[in-house]
Design a protein around this motif. Structure first.
Motif, short mmCIF file in Angstrom:
data_model
loop_
_atom_site.label_atom_id
_atom_site.label_comp_id
_atom_site.label_asym_id
_atom_site.label_seq_id
_atom_site.Cartn_x
_atom_site.Cartn_y
_atom_site.Cartn_z
N THR A 37 0.99 -1.28 -0.46
CA THR A 37 0.07 0.36 -0.12
C THR A 37 1.17 1.41 -0.21
OG1 THR A 37 -0.26 -0.36 2.03
CG2 THR A 37 -2.25 -0.77 1.01
N ILE A 38 1.88 1.57 0.09
CA ILE A 38 2.60 2.23 0.59
C ILE A 38 3.55 3.10 -1.59
CG2 ILE A 38 4.98 3.46 1.16
CD1 ILE A 38 3.11 2.54 3.65
N TYR A 39 3.87 1.34 -1.97
CA TYR A 39 4.32 2.17 -2.89
C TYR A 39 2.82 2.29 -4.02
CZ TYR A 39 8.59 -0.56 -2.03
OH TYR A 39 9.83 -0.47 -1.42
N THR A 40 1.56 2.11 -3.81
CA THR A 40 0.53 2.33 -4.67
C THR A 40 0.10 3.69 -4.18
OG1 THR A 40 -1.33 1.02 -2.90
CG2 THR A 40 -0.46 0.20 -5.02
N ASN A 41 0.28 4.43 -2.69
CA ASN A 41 -0.15 5.57 -2.52
C ASN A 41 1.11 6.22 -2.45
OD1 ASN A 41 -2.17 4.38 -0.63
ND2 ASN A 41 -1.21 4.92 1.15
N ARG A 42 2.34 5.96 -3.28
CA ARG A 42 3.21 6.61 -3.58
C ARG A 42 3.23 7.02 -5.19
NH1 ARG A 42 9.41 6.41 -1.82
NH2 ARG A 42 9.35 4.16 -3.92
N ALA A 43 2.72 5.83 -5.20
CA ALA A 43 2.55 6.48 -7.39
C ALA A 43 1.52 7.21 -7.17
CB ALA A 43 2.01 4.27 -7.79
N LEU A 44 0.94 6.76 -6.33
CA LEU A 44 -0.46 7.65 -6.55
C LEU A 44 0.02 9.48 -6.59
CD1 LEU A 44 -3.43 8.67 -7.11
CD2 LEU A 44 -3.95 8.74 -4.38
N CYS A 45 0.09 10.48 -5.35
CA CYS A 45 1.35 10.70 -5.24
C CYS A 45 2.43 11.39 -6.84
CB CYS A 45 1.47 11.06 -4.10
SG CYS A 45 1.27 10.79 -2.27
N LYS A 56 5.43 4.80 -12.26
CA LYS A 56 5.74 2.92 -12.96
C LYS A 56 6.69 2.27 -11.98
CE LYS A 56 8.48 2.14 -16.65
NZ LYS A 56 8.17 0.95 -16.39
N GLN A 57 7.52 2.80 -11.76
CA GLN A 57 8.61 1.71 -10.38
C GLN A 57 7.61 1.86 -9.57
OE1 GLN A 57 12.13 4.29 -10.71
NE2 GLN A 57 12.48 4.45 -12.34
N ASP A 58 7.16 2.14 -8.74
CA ASP A 58 6.59 1.91 -7.72
C ASP A 58 5.69 0.43 -7.58
OD1 ASP A 58 7.92 3.57 -5.80
OD2 ASP A 58 6.18 4.63 -5.45
N CYS A 59 5.02 1.11 -8.97
CA CYS A 59 3.71 -0.39 -9.04
C CYS A 59 4.16 -1.37 -9.95
CB CYS A 59 2.47 0.54 -10.30
SG CYS A 59 1.45 1.61 -9.89
N ASP A 60 5.80 -1.08 -10.82
CA ASP A 60 6.56 -2.65 -11.44
C ASP A 60 6.68 -3.30 -9.75
OD1 ASP A 60 5.81 -1.74 -13.39
OD2 ASP A 60 8.43 -0.89 -14.17
N HIS A 61 7.34 -2.15 -8.60
CA HIS A 61 7.42 -3.42 -7.91
C HIS A 61 6.84 -3.78 -6.85
CE1 HIS A 61 10.58 -3.53 -4.03
NE2 HIS A 61 9.03 -3.31 -3.74
N VAL A 62 5.12 -3.03 -7.19
CA VAL A 62 4.00 -3.72 -5.47
C VAL A 62 3.98 -5.36 -6.90
CG1 VAL A 62 1.56 -3.65 -5.73
CG2 VAL A 62 3.29 -1.90 -5.11
N LEU A 63 4.20 -4.71 -8.18
CA LEU A 63 3.17 -6.41 -8.79
C LEU A 63 4.24 -7.40 -9.29
CD1 LEU A 63 1.89 -3.81 -12.04
CD2 LEU A 63 0.42 -5.69 -10.36
N GLN A 64 5.79 -6.89 -8.85
CA GLN A 64 6.03 -7.83 -8.18
C GLN A 64 6.25 -9.00 -7.78
OE1 GLN A 64 10.54 -6.01 -8.43
NE2 GLN A 64 10.56 -6.03 -10.77
N TYR A 74 -4.40 -0.52 -12.22
CA TYR A 74 -4.66 0.96 -12.90
C TYR A 74 -3.16 2.03 -12.40
CZ TYR A 74 -7.99 4.56 -12.30
OH TYR A 74 -8.56 5.91 -13.31
N ARG A 75 -2.67 1.96 -11.49
CA ARG A 75 -1.82 3.59 -12.10
C ARG A 75 -0.87 3.08 -12.50
NH1 ARG A 75 -3.10 4.34 -4.91
NH2 ARG A 75 -5.44 4.77 -5.51
N ARG A 76 -0.40 2.21 -12.76
CA ARG A 76 0.87 1.70 -13.90
C ARG A 76 0.45 2.72 -14.91
NH1 ARG A 76 4.24 -3.37 -14.47
NH2 ARG A 76 2.23 -4.24 -15.56
N ALA A 77 -1.07 2.08 -15.62
CA ALA A 77 -1.53 1.86 -16.97
C ALA A 77 -2.21 3.76 -16.88
CB ALA A 77 -2.70 1.53 -17.13
#
Length: 93
Positions: A37-45, A56-64, A74-77
């Protein structure tokens, strides 16, 4: 400590203070790299700050870690879309 930083980051997001929120979430990441959630929240910011590559990098990290995380997809898109728009806009210069 982690929970406090996360809550402070969330409060900054609610106030529209995305730079400050990124700083709080980045501190959280230093304490726990597995909390998605930290990464997806930061990605939103990052998206709000037009920092699409970072988002994109934060979302890639989460998806790993969690390959079915809907927010990360969604946020990576959105990040990819932002990068495409930027590429298109700079191509005409």
């Amino acid at each position: 400590k982690f929970k406090t930083l996360k809550n402070e980051g969330n409060d900054f997001v609610k106030q529209g203070k995305y730079e400050e929120a990124v700083n709080k979430y980045s501190e959280c990441v230093k304490l726990n790299t597995e909390e998605c959630t930290i990464y997806t929240n930061r990605a939103l910011c990052y998206l709000k700050l037009y920092k699409y590559e970072e988002a994109k990098q934060d979302c890639d990290h989460v998806l790993q870690i969690e390959d079915s995380n809907i927010k990360a997809f969604y946020r990576r898109a959105l990040a990819y879309k932002g990068l495409q728009v930027r590429k298109k806009n700079t191509a005409g210069i």
